[in-house]
Write a protein that holds these residues in place. Sequence first.
Motif, PDB file in Angstrom:
ATOM      1  N   ALA A   1       0.884  -1.372   0.124  1.00 49.14           N
ATOM      2  CA  ALA A   1       0.129   0.084   0.116  1.00 49.14           C
ATOM      3  C   ALA A   1       0.845   1.358  -0.082  1.00 49.14           C
ATOM      4  O   ALA A   1       2.114   1.293   0.493  1.00 49.14           O
ATOM      5  CB  ALA A   1      -0.861  -0.029   1.395  1.00 49.14           C
ATOM      6  N   SER A   2       0.320   2.303  -0.591  1.00 51.95           N
ATOM      7  CA  SER A   2       1.129   3.566  -0.542  1.00 51.95           C
ATOM      8  C   SER A   2       1.034   4.138   1.056  1.00 51.95           C
ATOM      9  O   SER A   2      -0.245   3.981   1.617  1.00 51.95           O
ATOM     10  CB  SER A   2       0.424   4.753  -1.334  1.00 51.95           C
ATOM     11  OG  SER A   2       0.282   4.238  -2.677  1.00 51.95           O
ATOM     12  N   TRP A   3       1.944   4.224   1.639  1.00 52.30           N
ATOM     13  CA  TRP A   3       1.998   4.694   3.033  1.00 52.30           C
ATOM     14  C   TRP A   3       1.692   6.300   3.351  1.00 52.30           C
ATOM     15  O   TRP A   3       2.512   7.011   3.934  1.00 52.30           O
ATOM     16  CB  TRP A   3       3.173   4.363   3.615  1.00 52.30           C
ATOM     17  CG  TRP A   3       3.036   3.847   5.158  1.00 52.30           C
ATOM     18  CD1 TRP A   3       3.451   4.448   6.417  1.00 52.30           C
ATOM     19  CD2 TRP A   3       2.579   2.645   5.566  1.00 52.30           C
ATOM     20  NE1 TRP A   3       2.901   3.799   7.430  1.00 52.30           N
ATOM     21  CE2 TRP A   3       2.236   2.767   6.882  1.00 52.30           C
ATOM     22  CE3 TRP A   3       2.320   1.475   4.699  1.00 52.30           C
ATOM     23  CZ2 TRP A   3       1.849   1.592   7.621  1.00 52.30           C
ATOM     24  CZ3 TRP A   3       1.648   0.558   5.531  1.00 52.30           C
ATOM     25  CH2 TRP A   3       1.608   0.542   6.868  1.00 52.30           C
ATOM     26  N   ASP A   4       0.416   6.453   3.035  1.00 55.70           N
ATOM     27  CA  ASP A   4      -0.110   7.929   3.241  1.00 55.70           C
ATOM     28  C   ASP A   4      -1.619   7.728   3.898  1.00 55.70           C
ATOM     29  O   ASP A   4      -2.322   6.633   3.642  1.00 55.70           O
ATOM     30  CB  ASP A   4      -0.148   8.811   2.214  1.00 55.70           C
ATOM     31  CG  ASP A   4      -1.034   8.391   1.044  1.00 55.70           C
ATOM     32  OD1 ASP A   4      -2.291   8.319   1.175  1.00 55.70           O
ATOM     33  OD2 ASP A   4      -0.730   7.740  -0.126  1.00 55.70           O
TER      34      ASP A   4
ATOM     35  N   GLU B   1      -4.645   8.684   3.196  1.00 60.15           N
ATOM     36  CA  GLU B   1      -5.652   8.677   2.313  1.00 60.15           C
ATOM     37  C   GLU B   1      -5.820   7.090   1.826  1.00 60.15           C
ATOM     38  O   GLU B   1      -6.715   6.383   1.784  1.00 60.15           O
ATOM     39  CB  GLU B   1      -5.481   9.455   0.977  1.00 60.15           C
ATOM     40  CG  GLU B   1      -6.954   9.701   0.255  1.00 60.15           C
ATOM     41  CD  GLU B   1      -6.822  10.750  -0.879  1.00 60.15           C
ATOM     42  OE1 GLU B   1      -7.615  10.439  -1.714  1.00 60.15           O
ATOM     43  OE2 GLU B   1      -6.309  11.673  -0.614  1.00 60.15           O
ATOM     44  N   SER B   2      -4.707   6.647   1.508  1.00 62.20           N
ATOM     45  CA  SER B   2      -4.459   5.250   0.791  1.00 62.20           C
ATOM     46  C   SER B   2      -4.918   4.231   1.964  1.00 62.20           C
ATOM     47  O   SER B   2      -5.506   3.259   1.710  1.00 62.20           O
ATOM     48  CB  SER B   2      -2.867   5.063   0.012  1.00 62.20           C
ATOM     49  OG  SER B   2      -3.062   5.926  -0.436  1.00 62.20           O
ATOM     50  N   LEU B   3      -3.998   4.321   3.194  1.00 64.45           N
ATOM     51  CA  LEU B   3      -4.250   3.694   4.250  1.00 64.45           C
ATOM     52  C   LEU B   3      -5.965   3.414   4.639  1.00 64.45           C
ATOM     53  O   LEU B   3      -6.461   2.434   4.731  1.00 64.45           O
ATOM     54  CB  LEU B   3      -3.411   3.767   5.270  1.00 64.45           C
ATOM     55  CG  LEU B   3      -1.940   3.645   5.213  1.00 64.45           C
ATOM     56  CD1 LEU B   3      -1.405   4.409   6.518  1.00 64.45           C
ATOM     57  CD2 LEU B   3      -1.688   2.294   5.128  1.00 64.45           C
TER      58      LEU B   3
ATOM     59  N   GLY C   1      -8.461   4.190   2.743  1.00 62.97           N
ATOM     60  CA  GLY C   1      -9.197   3.563   1.654  1.00 62.97           C
ATOM     61  C   GLY C   1      -9.100   2.080   1.774  1.00 62.97           C
ATOM     62  O   GLY C   1     -10.183   1.187   1.563  1.00 62.97           O
ATOM     63  N   LEU C   2      -7.730   1.562   2.193  1.00 61.17           N
ATOM     64  CA  LEU C   2      -7.753  -0.026   2.113  1.00 61.17           C
ATOM     65  C   LEU C   2      -8.234  -0.561   3.377  1.00 61.17           C
ATOM     66  O   LEU C   2      -9.035  -1.495   3.212  1.00 61.17           O
ATOM     67  CB  LEU C   2      -5.866  -0.092   2.486  1.00 61.17           C
ATOM     68  CG  LEU C   2      -5.715  -1.566   2.635  1.00 61.17           C
ATOM     69  CD1 LEU C   2      -5.931  -2.261   1.490  1.00 61.17           C
ATOM     70  CD2 LEU C   2      -4.269  -1.596   2.709  1.00 61.17           C
TER      71      LEU C   2
END
Length: 467
Positions: A404-407, A409-411, A413-414
């Motif tokens: 996952a992208s470690w920001d 928003e991405s976290l 969403g996941l």
Amino acid sequence: MSEQQVVTRIAPSPTGYMHIGTARTALFNWLYARGRGGKFLLRIEDTDRERSTPEATEAILRGMEWLGLDYDGEAVSQFARVDRHAEVAHALLAAGKAYKCFASQDEIQAFREAARAEGKSTLYRSPWRDADPASHPDAPYVVRIKAPLDGETVIRDQVQGDVTIRNSELDDMILLRSDGTPTYMLAVVVDDHDMGVTHVIRGDDHLNNAARQMLIYAGMGWPLPVYAHIPLIFGPDGKKLSKRHGATGVAEYQQMGYPAAGMRNYLARLGWSHGDDEFFTDAQAMEWFDLPGIGRSPARFDFKKLENLCGQHIAAGDDAALLHELEAFIAATGENALTGEQRDGMSRGMYCLKERAKTFPELLEKAHFILTKRPIDRDEKADKALDSVSRGILSELTPQLQNASWDRESLEGLVAAVAEAHDTKLGKLAGPLRAALAGRAVSPSVFDMMLVLGRDETIARLTDIGA
């Protein structure tokens, strides 16, 4: 002619811990001088040799340092100036403003008892006041000031207003004892004059002293300082603040974890106000502080208000400065210092730790997830949150975090997607996640924790609960 530079002072006695009332008086003097480009001086009134201790002097210096009240020049020892105090008493003697009194303690006591029996004033009037020096015996004597016998003395006070005292109520106070040592009343005036003090801002328990001390100024032809006698601090029950109200020494407040900026803000508001302003910075306090803004009634100490302001100052504080003060708090309480790794974690996490923490112990409690080591020791609430269903969902989430992208928003969403796949809400998954990452039910948001811990540590902690 340019205006005279403001010079204020704080003059505590090193006979015990530094009282919170002394700290508030120091703060008022500091604000008044600093806000006017003046000088703020520290004098240690250590003439009481029986009770003064080096430890108490050290406690005063530490208290001033913790509160951030910097003073100009070196701290002055009153005891070191006894020769100068005696010199002034002899100058008053030579000018006929003071006299030698040879009365013994027994004679004074007998006078008072007779006056009491006759219902007269027990204010001692020495028969030596106007005695011919030729009649002086070769015996020990004290030096007394010649107080006026009639008329009035008016203390023009910036807080209390004009206070009038009948001179018939003033005694011929002692300036030098029979062993030649100066009294406190003399020493204070000489030191204030020699140190160039322009404004004497002190507790109103000294108000009566002012009228008597003014006699020395007048006798020496010295200009009077501006007086401002501030009310004492009362406890929540309306009685004078004392040990039974809990903490009264400055060091205790540091050990309880209150930030110095919050303490300064609260103490400034204790008996002084600027409109409805509650939360303010040092710069604002210096700009606004003035003597007429001080109330005449005693201020009541309120721990809830103190905590509220401290919480605001922690939230608004600079992250690096907060970490520095937090480490000073840890040292003051005798706890183990932070390791380099913990310090780095605290630096990264301060942005999310400082919100809603009112004291440093609360901030450290929130930082538990940074300060702890794997395997995470979980409290009872956290254990309950990690039931078999939650563990199953988290075990599905863990491998997906690998790429996952470690920001934020991405976290978010996941985690939301994994929750939805299990027909549950993101909030329902937050509890088990918090338990796995922090081992506590109270912590910053799970996404803040993931960002502060980083990918590897986050995945390691989640993997541990499946093990």
